[in-house]
Design a protein around this motif. Structure first.
Motif, PDB file in Angstrom:
ATOM      1  N   PRO A  53       0.805  -1.219   0.000  1.00 49.66           N
ATOM      2  CA  PRO A  53       0.000   0.000   0.000  1.00 49.66           C
ATOM      3  C   PRO A  53       0.846   1.281   0.000  1.00 49.66           C
ATOM      4  N   ASN A  54       2.170   1.149   0.063  1.00 53.45           N
ATOM      5  CA  ASN A  54       3.059   2.305   0.125  1.00 53.45           C
ATOM      6  C   ASN A  54       3.502   2.687  -1.292  1.00 53.45           C
ATOM      7  N   LEU A  55       3.153   3.898  -1.740  1.00 55.01           N
ATOM      8  CA  LEU A  55       3.527   4.389  -3.061  1.00 55.01           C
ATOM      9  C   LEU A  55       4.395   5.624  -2.897  1.00 55.01           C
ATOM     10  N   GLU A  56       5.589   5.594  -3.469  1.00 55.14           N
ATOM     11  CA  GLU A  56       6.505   6.737  -3.380  1.00 55.14           C
ATOM     12  C   GLU A  56       6.654   7.390  -4.748  1.00 55.14           C
ATOM     13  N   LEU A  57       6.571   8.702  -4.763  1.00 50.92           N
ATOM     14  CA  LEU A  57       6.822   9.508  -5.951  1.00 50.92           C
ATOM     15  C   LEU A  57       8.161  10.192  -5.717  1.00 50.92           C
ATOM     16  N   GLN A  58       9.157   9.844  -6.524  1.00 49.53           N
ATOM     17  CA  GLN A  58      10.502  10.368  -6.294  1.00 49.53           C
ATOM     18  C   GLN A  58      10.953  11.223  -7.471  1.00 49.53           C
ATOM     19  N   ASP A  59      11.300  12.455  -7.169  1.00 49.04           N
ATOM     20  CA  ASP A  59      11.887  13.358  -8.161  1.00 49.04           C
ATOM     21  C   ASP A  59      11.080  13.398  -9.460  1.00 49.04           C
ATOM     22  N   ILE A  60       9.763  13.575  -9.332  1.00 52.54           N
ATOM     23  CA  ILE A  60       8.923  13.754 -10.509  1.00 52.54           C
ATOM     24  C   ILE A  60       9.073  15.224 -10.907  1.00 52.54           C
ATOM     25  N   ASN A  61       9.740  15.469 -12.011  1.00 57.31           N
ATOM     26  CA  ASN A  61      10.019  16.826 -12.468  1.00 57.31           C
ATOM     27  C   ASN A  61       9.394  17.030 -13.837  1.00 57.31           C
ATOM     28  N   MET A  62       8.728  18.158 -14.013  1.00 54.68           N
ATOM     29  CA  MET A  62       8.180  18.488 -15.318  1.00 54.68           C
ATOM     30  C   MET A  62       8.490  19.932 -15.645  1.00 54.68           C
ATOM     31  N   ASP A  63       9.121  20.139 -16.789  1.00 55.45           N
ATOM     32  CA  ASP A  63       9.307  21.470 -17.342  1.00 55.45           C
ATOM     33  C   ASP A  63       8.247  21.641 -18.414  1.00 55.45           C
ATOM     34  N   LEU A  64       7.432  22.683 -18.265  1.00 55.20           N
ATOM     35  CA  LEU A  64       6.371  22.974 -19.218  1.00 55.20           C
ATOM     36  C   LEU A  64       6.499  24.428 -19.619  1.00 55.20           C
ATOM     37  N   GLY A  65       7.017  24.642 -20.822  1.00 56.26           N
ATOM     38  CA  GLY A  65       7.350  26.004 -21.215  1.00 56.26           C
ATOM     39  C   GLY A  65       8.403  26.536 -20.267  1.00 56.26           C
ATOM     40  N   SER A  66       8.141  27.688 -19.652  1.00 56.86           N
ATOM     41  CA  SER A  66       9.091  28.286 -18.710  1.00 56.86           C
ATOM     42  C   SER A  66       8.757  27.945 -17.254  1.00 56.86           C
ATOM     43  N   THR A  67       7.806  27.029 -17.041  1.00 62.67           N
ATOM     44  CA  THR A  67       7.377  26.677 -15.687  1.00 62.67           C
ATOM     45  C   THR A  67       7.915  25.306 -15.307  1.00 62.67           C
ATOM     46  N   ARG A  68       8.340  25.191 -14.059  1.00 60.95           N
ATOM     47  CA  ARG A  68       8.904  23.936 -13.544  1.00 60.95           C
ATOM     48  C   ARG A  68       8.031  23.415 -12.412  1.00 60.95           C
ATOM     49  N   PHE A  69       7.640  22.146 -12.490  1.00 61.75           N
ATOM     50  CA  PHE A  69       6.887  21.460 -11.449  1.00 61.75           C
ATOM     51  C   PHE A  69       7.794  20.380 -10.855  1.00 61.75           C
ATOM     52  N   ASP A  70       7.934  20.342  -9.540  1.00 60.09           N
ATOM     53  CA  ASP A  70       8.684  19.296  -8.844  1.00 60.09           C
ATOM     54  C   ASP A  70       7.733  18.648  -7.850  1.00 60.09           C
ATOM     55  N   LEU A  71       7.628  17.324  -7.908  1.00 66.51           N
ATOM     56  CA  LEU A  71       6.711  16.581  -7.057  1.00 66.51           C
ATOM     57  C   LEU A  71       7.447  15.438  -6.379  1.00 66.51           C
ATOM     58  N   ASP A  72       7.297  15.347  -5.085  1.00 66.77           N
ATOM     59  CA  ASP A  72       7.810  14.233  -4.290  1.00 66.77           C
ATOM     60  C   ASP A  72       6.738  13.881  -3.278  1.00 66.77           C
ATOM     61  N   GLY A  73       6.647  12.627  -2.918  1.00 69.57           N
ATOM     62  CA  GLY A  73       5.667  12.302  -1.901  1.00 69.57           C
ATOM     63  C   GLY A  73       5.561  10.822  -1.615  1.00 69.57           C
ATOM     64  N   THR A  74       4.791  10.531  -0.580  1.00 71.62           N
ATOM     65  CA  THR A  74       4.515   9.160  -0.163  1.00 71.62           C
ATOM     66  C   THR A  74       3.033   9.035   0.131  1.00 71.62           C
ATOM     67  N   LEU A  75       2.425   8.041  -0.468  1.00 70.80           N
ATOM     68  CA  LEU A  75       1.040   7.687  -0.176  1.00 70.80           C
ATOM     69  C   LEU A  75       1.111   6.364   0.577  1.00 70.80           C
ATOM     70  N   ARG A  76       0.806   6.393   1.853  1.00 73.05           N
ATOM     71  CA  ARG A  76       1.001   5.217   2.706  1.00 73.05           C
ATOM     72  C   ARG A  76      -0.155   4.224   2.642  1.00 73.05           C
ATOM     73  N   ASP A  77      -1.276   4.627   2.046  1.00 75.25           N
ATOM     74  CA  ASP A  77      -2.435   3.741   1.959  1.00 75.25           C
ATOM     75  C   ASP A  77      -3.008   3.799   0.544  1.00 75.25           C
ATOM     76  N   PHE A  78      -2.139   3.653  -0.444  1.00 83.48           N
ATOM     77  CA  PHE A  78      -2.552   3.726  -1.842  1.00 83.48           C
ATOM     78  C   PHE A  78      -3.566   2.621  -2.142  1.00 83.48           C
ATOM     79  N   PRO A  79      -4.656   2.917  -2.834  1.00 80.41           N
ATOM     80  CA  PRO A  79      -4.916   4.113  -3.635  1.00 80.41           C
ATOM     81  C   PRO A  79      -5.602   5.246  -2.883  1.00 80.41           C
ATOM     82  N   HIS A  80      -5.797   5.140  -1.591  1.00 85.13           N
ATOM     83  CA  HIS A  80      -6.418   6.209  -0.816  1.00 85.13           C
ATOM     84  C   HIS A  80      -5.399   7.309  -0.526  1.00 85.13           C
ATOM     85  N   LEU A  81      -5.892   8.513  -0.333  1.00 85.21           N
ATOM     86  CA  LEU A  81      -5.005   9.648  -0.071  1.00 85.21           C
ATOM     87  C   LEU A  81      -4.802   9.914   1.419  1.00 85.21           C
ATOM     88  N   ARG A  82      -5.563   9.237   2.278  1.00 82.31           N
ATOM     89  CA  ARG A  82      -5.391   9.489   3.711  1.00 82.31           C
ATOM     90  C   ARG A  82      -3.965   9.104   4.131  1.00 82.31           C
TER      91      ARG A  82
END
Length: 194
Positions: free
Chosen positions: A140-169
């Motif tokens: 049930p543990n889902l880790e998002l590691q170094d998810i980076n997106m460059d879109l035009g001149s904008t940068r999105f960086d996402l990291d996280g852990t979902l401990r009860d995937f697919p739930h967000l709690r």
């Protein structure tokens, strides 16, 4: 249904397919061993099949390779659709039990808007993009590691852990957005404002 092996090649209307597959169970494949090469002369034909307004002409190629490596099922998927390149590689315990996954992704192209319209998402503008990162799942543990997106001149960086995937709690997610035109992403990110 049992195991089956398939090998062949062929072409039809600008599409060529060459491949081999050893499927462990035809009804419920778990760890199929596949080598597949699909290529074609005009990406617009695929876009028409998907019901999307065709974009610029271009070739396409999809290469898929899967094998068993020390008991894990590994997959490498790479290719290009017109000017969009993609590469994904990873491993899992098998298709029937996706509770153990390690996946690396990378994609790059000149028009995120056109790519997202393939998925019926019309909110994105025509801008160059590059996205990369890693997704790990252990039960049930889902880790998002170094998810980076460059879109035009904008940068999105996402990291996280979902401990009860697919739930967000119990999830802990960090999203950082930087750039000169963040306002244009207000609707996509669901942020209030005018």
């Amino acid at each position: 249904a049992g195991a089956v092996s398939i090998e062949g090649e062929g072409s039809f209307a600008g599409l060529s397919v060459d491949g081999r597959a050893d499927i462990d169970d035809l009804a419920r494949p778990d760890r199929p061993l596949v080598q597949l090469n699909i290529q074609g002369a005009d990406i617009r034909e695929i876009e028409k099949l998907l019901g999307v307004e065709p974009g610029e002409p271009g070739t396409y190629q999809l290469l898929l390779d899967s094998e068993l490596d020390q008991g894990n099922w590994t997959v490498d998927l790479r290719g290009h659709l017109g000017e969009v390149t993609f590469d994904a590689d990873g491993e899992a315990s098998g298709l029937q039990d996706l509770s153990q996954i390690d996946l690396n992704i990378h994609s790059k192209g000149p028009d995120m808007g056109h790519v997202m319209r393939l998925f019926r998402l019309d909110q994105f503008r025509q801008e160059p993009f590059e996205v990369q990162g890693r997704v790990l799942r252990d039960g049930p543990n889902l880790e998002l590691q170094d998810i980076n997106m460059d879109l035009g001149s904008t940068r999105f960086d996402l990291d996280g852990t979902l401990r009860d995937f697919p739930h967000l709690r119990g999830a802990q997610v960090e999203l950082e957005v930087r750039g000169e035109d963040i306002e244009s992403f207000r609707d996509i990110l669901g942020l209030p404002g005018t």
